[in-house]
Enzyme design. Structure first.
Site, PDB file in Angstrom:
ATOM      1  NE  ARG A  45       0.021   2.217  -2.401  1.00  0.00           N
ATOM      2  CZ  ARG A  45      -0.515   3.096  -1.594  1.00  0.00           C
ATOM      3  NH1 ARG A  45      -1.363   2.716  -0.651  1.00  0.00           N
ATOM      4  NH2 ARG A  45      -0.198   4.378  -1.675  1.00  0.00           N
ATOM      5  CB  THR A  58      -1.733   3.819   7.616  1.00  0.00           C
ATOM      6  OG1 THR A  58      -2.001   4.573   6.427  1.00  0.00           O
ATOM      7  CG2 THR A  58      -0.862   2.628   7.264  1.00  0.00           C
ATOM      8  CB  THR A 104      -3.251   2.317   4.531  1.00  0.00           C
ATOM      9  OG1 THR A 104      -3.747   3.641   4.746  1.00  0.00           O
ATOM     10  CG2 THR A 104      -2.850   2.156   3.082  1.00  0.00           C
ATOM     11  CG  ASP A 158      -0.998   7.804  -1.308  1.00  0.00           C
ATOM     12  OD1 ASP A 158      -1.086   8.959  -0.831  1.00  0.00           O
ATOM     13  OD2 ASP A 158      -0.869   6.792  -0.604  1.00  0.00           O
ATOM     14  CB  SER A 206       2.861   3.073  -0.560  1.00  0.00           C
ATOM     15  OG  SER A 206       2.638   2.924   0.832  1.00  0.00           O
ATOM     16  CB  SER A 207       4.989   6.767   2.991  1.00  0.00           C
ATOM     17  OG  SER A 207       5.144   7.883   2.134  1.00  0.00           O
ATOM     18  N   GLY A 231       1.173   8.347   7.105  1.00  0.00           N
ATOM     19  CA  GLY A 231       1.285   9.061   5.839  1.00  0.00           C
ATOM     20  C   GLY A 231       2.725   9.252   5.423  1.00  0.00           C
TER      21      GLY A 231
END
Length: 589
Positions: free
Chosen positions: A113, A386, A404, A428, A457-458, A478
């Site tokens: 990330r 993404t 992403t 985010d 994050s998702s 998302g």
């Protein structure tokens, strides 16, 4: 390889191959678990890859045929997606890689990330009235976190692969230099973001190199990106985070008013984390831990739903219960989830069956719970953008990877001379407490920005394993990623195959706003009416079409499955996308 090839139009290229090359395992680590009967001596009949572009899946198989394993193939697939899907991901973004080593039985979660630059404090995102400066949060240099994907590619190659980066990055370098045909989603996405993309000279040099915006069918070449990939292949981490590329990245950010430093760029490292595990019915689920919110939310939702036999319920009541589980998990996501290196995330509590039982007790099986009746204060405890790919190789190694740049074409900014399109992941973070981001989700202190912190994050790469089946799945989308993966998992649990899972209709609830949203065709008018009678607000694209709007579909789910009963492989490529083709290769050896 000899075999039979079957091609048909679809969203991706999906390929299976029986590979005879020997498998050299990554070094076993001291903390690796001993292989069990379920992981030892049983192998798939070949390999399967599902990704969002045919060129990426072909690159993965090119590397497998060269003697690589699933982790080498993941480097190739990821890097090619970074070239051919700048709309969705790239070297200027980040991702999560869930890995399974078949020899040791070890699962690991590689967190790549992005991180917050030190200068990106919350006050930098306020407008003149103290509200959110939405343009700064989503466009240009202040929207971008320090990229993580290049470090992930280096880490996968060094720690788990068999082949050098100059081999596994070769397909991406070749495609970046020689070009690939622009597809419809690429051209439409650029048109939607052109006003931002064309602000920046580095971006104009890449996307307007032909003298006009990218047109469907023409070749799109990225020589600067090819050169950046070559430096990454030759020098590893230092090829991107130090030296020539790093200097150009920092200069490009500063030229547009941003504030990156050489020290924070050079300091970026991926983190290996223990995956989140839980049981649902007969499945062992292995999924993403924080800073993903996906695994915690999945555990919470599935354990809430566990006592109900969803397959025996009518569609309206089944949907009602699933929505109520979504509502409660997203409420907890808002308050408690963040980077575990910065905040104390109560994972044990939120994923506890006892906690799920307490939430289940608040659900009326016949009536919706208004979201404002679920406390809006923390309790004392906490789409097209993404892309995803799934891999199983002939030894049973597995990769589920979601990567992403956040929104369409990320921040829109390419620092000149790099070819690297920077992400806009800073959006985010909860840049201002309680203010929704571009996906309509909001957060508080747990997800506030801080130097070096990873934004929530998702992204939810996931493995499912039972005595008979192994599935690998994930999707873009998302804030809807988590619920799409949830619906896919419920599909596998009901006995659907990979193609059926990829095609399942999708719906979503995220606590606030208190609305059940759905893609076109997800609900019949009768089911929508029943849900509304229970008290749900249901937002259907069909209603907007009748008012002059357009249809809407979500996500791009990619899944592969190994059926251990009959030792077969299957794959599901999301039929919603128009990129590439589906392909099956069977060896005759």
């Amino acid at each position: 390889m000899q075999g039979v090839t079957v091609k048909f139009r679809g969203s991706v290229l999906l390929a299976f191959a029986l590979l005879s090359s020997p498998f050299a395992h990554a070094a076993e680590r001291p903390d690796a678990p001993v292989a069990t009967a379920s992981t030892r001596g049983a192998h798939p009949p070949g390999a399967a890859i599902a990704s969002a572009h045919s060129l990426a899946t072909e690159a993965g198989f090119e590397i497998l045929h060269a003697g690589g394993n699933a982790f080498d193939a993941a480097v190739a697939v990821s890097s090619v997606l970074s070239v051919v899907e700048p709309i969705s991901s790239g070297l200027g973004g980040g991702g999560f890689f869930l890995l399974h080593d078949a020899r040791t039985g070890k699962d690991v979660f590689v967190d790549a990330r992005e991180t917050a630059p030190a200068a990106a404090t919350a006050d930098k995102y306020k407008d003149g009235k103290g509200g959110m400066n939405r343009d700064r949060a989503t466009n240009g240099p202040w929207a971008a976190g320090i990229p993580g994907l290049p470090a992930a590619l280096v880490h996968l190659a060094r720690e788990y692969g068999k082949l050098p980066l100059k081999t596994t990055l070769a397909p991406a370098i070749r495609i970046a230099r020689e070009g690939f045909p622009v597809y419809g989603r690429f051209a439409r996405g650029y048109a939607a973001r052109s006003d931002v993309m064309e602000r920046y000279p580095g971006t104009r040099a890449v996307f307007l190199a032909a003298g006009h915006p990218p047109q469907e069918g023409e070749l799109f070449r990225q020589p600067d990106l090819a050169a950046t990939l070559e430096l990454l292949a030759a020098k590893g981490h230092d090829g991107f985070y130090r030296g020539e590329v790093a200097r150009k990245l920092i200069a490009g950010v500063k030229a547009e008013g941003g504030q990156w430093t050489a020290a924070e760029l050079a300091a970026y490292q991926v983190k290996e984390r223990e995956p989140l595990r839980f049981k649902y019915n007969d499945w062992q689920v292995t999924t993403a831990p924080p800073p993903s919110s996906g695994g915690v939310a999945l555990a919470e939702m599935l354990q809430i739903l566990d006592p109900w036999d969803l397959g025996k319920l009518d569609e309206a009541h089944r949907t009602h219960l699933v929505v109520e589980a979504m509502r409660r998990a997203y409420r907890d996501r808002t308050f408690y989830l963040g980077d575990p290196d910065f905040v104390d995330v109560p994972v044990k509590t939120l994923t506890s069956p006892d906690y799920a039982a307490g939430l289940r007790a608040t659900i009326n099986p016949q009536k919706a719970t208004p979201s404002d009746l679920l406390s809006g204060d923390p309790t004392p405890l906490e789409d097209e953008e993404t892309t995803h790919f799934s891999i199983i190789d002939a030894e049973g190694n597995r990769v589920a990877a979601t990567q992403t740049v956040n929104l369409l074409f990320g921040s829109g900014l390419i620092p000149p001379g790099t070819g690297v399109l920077l992400n806009n992941e800073m959006d985010d973070f909860a840049l201002l407490p309680g203010i929704p981001n571009a996906f309509g989700v909001m957060g508080y202190e747990a997800n506030a920005p801080a130097p070096g912190k990873r934004m929530l994050s998702s992204m939810t790469p996931t493995f499912m394993e039972s005595d008979d089946r192994v599935a690998v799945l994930g999707t873009p989308g998302g804030s809807r990623i988590i619920t799409m993966v949830l619906l896919g998992m419920l599909g596998y649990d009901q006995g659907l195959d990979a193609k059926q899972v990829a095609a399942l209709p999708r719906y979503h609830h995220q606590w606030m706003p208190d609305v059940v949203s759905a893609e076109t065709g997800a609900f019949s008018s009768e089911v929508a009416q029943q849900l509304r009678a229970m008290g749900h607000t249901v937002d259907l694209p069909e209603d907007k079409v009748s008012a002059g709007g357009s249809s809407h579909q979500w996500g791009n789910l990619q899944t592969v499955e190994w059926n251990k009963r009959d030792n077969t492989l299957d794959g599901g490529s999301d039929p919603r996308s128009d990129v590439g083709e589906a392909k099956v290769e069977l060896s005759t050896h």
